[in-house]
Write a protein that holds these residues in place. Sequence first.
Motif, short mmCIF file in Angstrom:
data_model
loop_
_atom_site.label_atom_id
_atom_site.label_comp_id
_atom_site.label_asym_id
_atom_site.label_seq_id
_atom_site.Cartn_x
_atom_site.Cartn_y
_atom_site.Cartn_z
N GLY A 1 0.81 -1.21 0.00
CA GLY A 1 0.00 0.00 0.00
C GLY A 1 0.85 1.27 0.00
N THR A 2 2.16 1.12 -0.13
CA THR A 2 3.07 2.26 -0.13
C THR A 2 3.93 2.23 -1.40
N THR A 3 4.80 3.22 -1.53
CA THR A 3 5.73 3.23 -2.66
C THR A 3 6.69 2.05 -2.60
N LEU A 4 6.82 1.43 -1.45
CA LEU A 4 7.74 0.30 -1.29
C LEU A 4 7.25 -0.97 -1.97
N ARG A 5 6.06 -0.92 -2.55
CA ARG A 5 5.55 -2.08 -3.29
C ARG A 5 6.49 -2.46 -4.44
N ASP A 6 7.30 -1.49 -4.90
CA ASP A 6 8.21 -1.72 -6.02
C ASP A 6 9.56 -2.27 -5.60
#
Length: 172
Positions: A90-95
Amino acid sequence: YQRRVRGGDENVELDFNSNVQLSKLPFQGRFCSLECSKSYGVKASAQFVRKILFDLELGVCQVCGLDTSMLARRLKVLERSEDKVKLINGTTLRDLTDKQKSAILTQPREGLLWQADHITPVAEGGGLSDIDNYRTLCTICHKAETKALMKRLSEKKQRSGRGTGDIRQFLG
């Protein structure tokens, strides 16, 4: 500059601006002032940079606004891996890569979630600057900034090579 607080069984001196325990400053007592000690610490210790930067920006990414400190605390209290993955996704860290996500799921800590980034990169002259040349970036934003820097450096290298002739023509 300094204030005393009660810490356990003893008084602890803290720097008023950064709340850094003075006895924890690098090379305490070897410099003429607290500012000189802090300035040297920023240049000599990545760990010190992270501590000061966290005190200033609280682990919030200066590009996307992700609060990595809050995320780390939330990840630590979740028990199920599925819930942790959902939170990360659910955050930019999904990548992040699967390996990076796995490390975070196994032992969530802020050091995996944010990086101390040079605003003016070392390769572009920002290596000897003070804490004001640093900012907090989440790992994904740091990766994007690094990729952009690599592209700029590559383009600069290609441009500098174009149009140069044989130096022997100038020697006569």
